[in-house]
Design a protein around this motif. Structure first.
Motif, PDB file in Angstrom:
ATOM      1  N   VAL A 171     -50.934   7.211  -8.189  1.00 24.63           N
ATOM      2  CA  VAL A 171     -51.698   6.547  -9.330  1.00 24.63           C
ATOM      3  C   VAL A 171     -51.374   5.113  -9.352  1.00 24.63           C
ATOM      4  N   LEU A 172     -50.100   4.618  -9.402  1.00 24.48           N
ATOM      5  CA  LEU A 172     -49.583   3.350  -9.414  1.00 24.48           C
ATOM      6  C   LEU A 172     -50.215   2.290  -7.990  1.00 24.48           C
ATOM      7  N   LEU A 203     -47.009   3.385 -17.799  1.00 25.25           N
ATOM      8  CA  LEU A 203     -46.897   2.298 -18.614  1.00 25.25           C
ATOM      9  C   LEU A 203     -45.745   2.407 -19.438  1.00 25.25           C
ATOM     10  N   GLN A 204     -45.525   3.755 -19.918  1.00 25.20           N
ATOM     11  CA  GLN A 204     -44.517   3.829 -21.014  1.00 25.20           C
ATOM     12  C   GLN A 204     -43.181   3.943 -20.157  1.00 25.20           C
ATOM     13  N   LYS A 205     -43.012   4.518 -18.930  1.00 22.90           N
ATOM     14  CA  LYS A 205     -42.176   4.462 -18.197  1.00 22.90           C
ATOM     15  C   LYS A 205     -41.568   3.245 -17.693  1.00 22.90           C
ATOM     16  N   MET A 206     -42.439   2.368 -17.218  1.00 21.05           N
ATOM     17  CA  MET A 206     -42.302   1.198 -16.920  1.00 21.05           C
ATOM     18  C   MET A 206     -41.623   0.144 -18.017  1.00 21.05           C
ATOM     19  N   GLN A 213     -49.858  -5.580 -15.927  1.00 18.57           N
ATOM     20  CA  GLN A 213     -48.409  -5.843 -15.833  1.00 18.57           C
ATOM     21  C   GLN A 213     -47.657  -4.602 -15.050  1.00 18.57           C
ATOM     22  N   ALA A 214     -48.209  -3.490 -15.018  1.00 14.83           N
ATOM     23  CA  ALA A 214     -47.732  -2.557 -14.430  1.00 14.83           C
ATOM     24  C   ALA A 214     -47.692  -2.865 -12.896  1.00 14.83           C
ATOM     25  N   VAL A 215     -48.844  -3.337 -12.419  1.00 16.58           N
ATOM     26  CA  VAL A 215     -48.840  -3.809 -11.065  1.00 16.58           C
ATOM     27  C   VAL A 215     -48.333  -5.099 -10.617  1.00 16.58           C
ATOM     28  N   GLY A 222     -41.490  -4.188  -5.051  1.00 16.18           N
ATOM     29  CA  GLY A 222     -41.715  -3.701  -3.627  1.00 16.18           C
ATOM     30  C   GLY A 222     -42.015  -2.336  -3.570  1.00 16.18           C
ATOM     31  N   TRP A 223     -42.835  -1.602  -4.750  1.00 17.47           N
ATOM     32  CA  TRP A 223     -43.107  -0.381  -5.032  1.00 17.47           C
ATOM     33  C   TRP A 223     -44.483   0.005  -4.677  1.00 17.47           C
ATOM     34  N   VAL A 224     -45.249  -1.002  -4.337  1.00 17.58           N
ATOM     35  CA  VAL A 224     -46.666  -0.662  -3.709  1.00 17.58           C
ATOM     36  C   VAL A 224     -46.970  -1.573  -2.529  1.00 17.58           C
ATOM     37  N   GLU A 225     -47.974  -1.136  -1.759  1.00 21.22           N
ATOM     38  CA  GLU A 225     -48.608  -1.998  -0.655  1.00 21.22           C
ATOM     39  C   GLU A 225     -49.640  -2.843  -1.256  1.00 21.22           C
TER      40      GLU A 225
END
Length: 227
Positions: A171-172, A203-206, A213-215, A222-225
């Motif tokens: 999802v992220l 959002l809560q975990k991050m 902000q999450a993105v 380096g968590w997403v492409e």
């Protein structure tokens, strides 16, 4: 208590369509409507709405200038800008004047309702397409600095499995791709309600306030492409 909303847009048919969508949400109450920036300031003083949905292009005082004046005089009022422009320059200018949200007029009803709820709760909300464009610009600036504009190869992606589940990582990634909740649900064959639950958990975990902000945090780590 209901979220009190004022709609400012000089196109009456579009304004009526937005009102009709908002009227379907039991927790919303549209308390006033107007068609230019001058009227927006007067209506906010009179009705004290929680959220103002403001068109960016209007006669006399445009939406960005009206937002600046409105926020200065009523800092507790939250503004969501409506626009046909997805260029990051429009977005950043609107946000600098105090807007809490930025929606494209091509939005669907669910996106509008979600944006109002997020902004009313104190968060920020950007249309998924706008988020994607900002992410690409962020990526371009981050990778071109000091490189002379040369070709950049993205490092290996390290999914944040230490804080998110595999599904939440998927999802992220789709948030970074600029997909809406509906688009994510269709891609993963899950309901929009399930997508919303996943986003809330992310959002809560991050420990961030909103999707944008999450993105940004995900890109920095380096968590997403970015594609």
């Amino acid at each position: 208590m209901k979220t009190r909303i004022t709609i400012i847009d000089d196109h009456q048919l579009f304004r009526e369509g937005v009102k009709r969508i908002l009227d379907f949400e039991p927790s919303f109450e549209v308390v006033a409507e107007g068609d230019d920036g001058d009227e927006a300031l007067r209506l906010v003083e009179e009705h004290k709405p929680d959220v103002v949905i403001m068109d960016i292009n209007m006669p006399n005082v445009n939406g960005v200038e009206a937002t600046r004046q409105l926020v200065e005089a009523n800092p507790e009022t939250k503004v969501i800008i409506l626009s046909i422009h997805d260029d990051e320059n429009y977005v950043t200018h609107a946000l600098k004047t105090g807007a809490r949200g930025y929606l494209l007029k091509e939005m669907d009803a669910d996106t509008l309702i979600e944006a109002v709820k997020v902004v009313a709760d104190g968060g920020s909300y950007l249309h998924p397409k706008v988020t994607h464009n900002l992410v690409n610009e962020f990526r371009r600036l981050a990778t071109s600095g000091g490189s002379g504009g040369g070709h950049h190869i993205q490092p290996e992606i390290r999914r944040p499995l230490h804080i998110l589940t595999r599904r939440e990582c998927e999802v992220l990634q789709m948030l970074a791709d600029g997909k809406s909740n509906r688009g994510i649900g269709e891609a993963l064959f899950i309901s929009e309600k399930t997508v919303k639950n996943h986003v809330s958990n992310i959002l809560q975990k991050m420990n961030v306030n909103d999707r944008t902000q999450a993105v940004v945090v995900a890109i920095k780590n380096g968590w997403v492409e970015v594609r």
